[in-house]
Design an enzyme around this catalytic site. Sequence first.
Site: not given
Ligand code: RI2
Length: 307
Positions: A16, A125, A194, A205
């Site tokens: 993720r 997050c 995202d 998030k």
């Molecule tokens: P980086 C995550 O999504 C969060 O929303 C976080 O802020 C965003 O991705 C960016 O993360 P999820 O996959 O790319 O946890 O900066 O739903 O690591």
Amino acid sequence: MSLREVAHSIRTMEIRGAGEIARAGANALKDFAQGYKGKDIDRFKNQLEGGKKLLLSTRPTAISLWNALQTVTKGAKDSKDIEELRDLIVANADGFVSRSKDAVKMIGKVGSQRIKGGDRILTHCNSKAALSVIGHAFRDGKKIEVTVTESRPWRQGLQTAKELARDGIPTTLIIDSAVRWVMKDIDLVYVGADTVASNGAVINKIGTSQIALIAHEARVPFIVCAETFKFSPKTVHGELVQIEERDPSEIVKEGEIPKSVRIRNPVFDATPADYIDSIVTEVGVISPYAAYDIIVKELGQEMDLEI
Ligand code: RI2
């Protein structure tokens, strides 16, 4: 892991984070290409296309995954030979992964300039890009403190708190609904993204837009950290960003509330440009209103509008 296994891991959030799923998707296509044993180029292209569709079906919101897969398959249509196509996919994937890792480091360097010793930062997050900024400031010797939101329902804030504590950064964890109360003790907010739309809205998030509103009310700068591959060419074409809604079981256990109660679990929200101080990218700090220019300049190959 096979491409199918990677897709499953992204869908179930074992892999993720918008940047991480983009790199995992790129590597999955690369591994598939490297392992392809067939002799028919058209079949190879069809299977690559199928793999791409499967990966894209896993999580609909983060444009990072789409941009990654577009980059990896760029030029594939014109390939006439299996070896040539395999080499192209491998080179494109390696290039994407290495650029995306460099981008996170550069965002750390650029984004940390704004932070001074004594600053109290809030993050939401678990964003590698936002943590890169915070880590950079701390390694530069700035005495900072970080407040982390729990980020229900997946509680990725706990992961963020663990990473910060591991690095020796003073860290406080709060529940999501405590943000307005603690904002008086915060100097700067740093979050990830995202997707960034062409109008400068940032999709991140769930809960991010409430934090932005609260920061705006308290006149605390709200800063987004986003690699350029988080910007969405699709929004220039008029597409709206689809907000993923996940299974209710992530919020309540079976039998916990009456079946007649509807449960919604949207996992992202949109923060309008008006509430965003700036976006830190690997090509510099920009106003959210410059999102369209970034899309044209950095992702220009996807820009041709067709009637
Ligand atoms: P980086 C995550 O999504 C969060 O929303 C976080 O802020 C965003 O991705 C960016 O993360 P999820 O996959 O790319 O946890 O900066 O739903 O690591």
